[in-house]
Design an enzyme around this catalytic site. Sequence first.
Site, PDB file in Angstrom:
ATOM      1  CB  CYS A   1      32.515  47.561  40.733  1.00 43.77           C
ATOM      2  SG  CYS A   1      31.041  48.225  41.503  1.00 43.77           S
TER       3      CYS A   1
ATOM      4  CD  GLU B   1      36.437  39.025  48.802  1.00 38.68           C
ATOM      5  OE1 GLU B   1      37.219  39.302  49.345  1.00 38.68           O
ATOM      6  OE2 GLU B   1      36.394  39.242  47.468  1.00 38.68           O
TER       7      GLU B   1
END
Length: 340
Positions: A330, A89
Amino acid sequence: MESIYSLDIEMLQEYFLSNNQKKFHAEQLFEWLYQKKISTFSEITNLKKDVIKQLEQDFSIEPLEIVKVEKDTDVCKYLFKLSDNEHIEAVLMKHDYGNSICISSQVGCNMGCCFCESGRRKKVRNLKTGEMVLQILQVEKDIKERISHVVIMGIGEPFDNYENIIKLLKIINYAKGLAIGSRHITVSTCGIIPKIEEFMNFKLQVNLAISLHAPNDKIRSQIMPINKVYPIKDLMKVLKKYQEKTGRRLTFEYILLDGINDRAKDAEELSKLIKDMNAYVNLIPYNTTENIQFHRSKTIQIMKFYDILKKNKIQVTIRREFGGKISAACGQLRSKEECK
Ligand code: SAH
């Protein structure tokens, strides 16, 4: 076949020279790949037919397959399929200063940080340089806009894939490549000391971010197994050396985990630890993952932590939050497809 996007300019120059061709073809080819963004070698108009034929025989120019794009305000998550059917990703963020992309460096990760979703799958393999370059190039193509900032903070530990990262940095920084300024590129590491040693001799002025997340070994070893190999004292020593050598400012990333590393005494201890360094702390509110062991610090605690650092004259920012809704924040990157 090797991807053409895995070669930096020197490697291409050598390639042409060893084929009894002109060295400057390398620059021409770079322009076609990264500025005109061709998808087949046959689109090149200023190289001879036999040179193009040779390129077709020697290299692949295949893109990565974009499997899915998820959008939220100002953020887009791209799921790519690699040629061996693995998935990775990348996340695009639109800032007022330009487009920034967070790219992955490995399939899976071996660092085992307890709070990180991306590391729940063990490392399967390193990404090749071309697979990292293409994350950037293809998102640029997709949005039809330039990407001005790159952070290597997606899935993986970049310093566990060092050689390929160095090639990547050279390619994306090169004027005829993607021409991304070295100060607009950030490599983030959990603290692999021998590679920080090597990195201080790298000629480009790329930013270095350290995932610190704790002010002492007791807490850090609890949440980051790598700390048992490279404890804080040794890490700080090498970082000081890095700064003496490069004069560059460091970033310390610090996730705030409720009750674990977010107390007032942790903030004081952290201030002491880094007070003599040219560095700033980026406080990261913890993004929830499937791991229920950790909780996000309360807002008031985050503010308190911030205030203590400020009071101690530490430069500090709180990370702007992006992409929580689409699990693009994150530590949330993980391709659900492959993990079922
Ligand atoms: N392995 C490198 C690159 C990954 S960077 C490194 O450790 O620096 C990804 C950043 O997101 C790291 O600072 C990581 O610690 C942080 N992170 C991981 N999980 C998180 C979570 N759940 N919430 C917020 N930040 C997280």
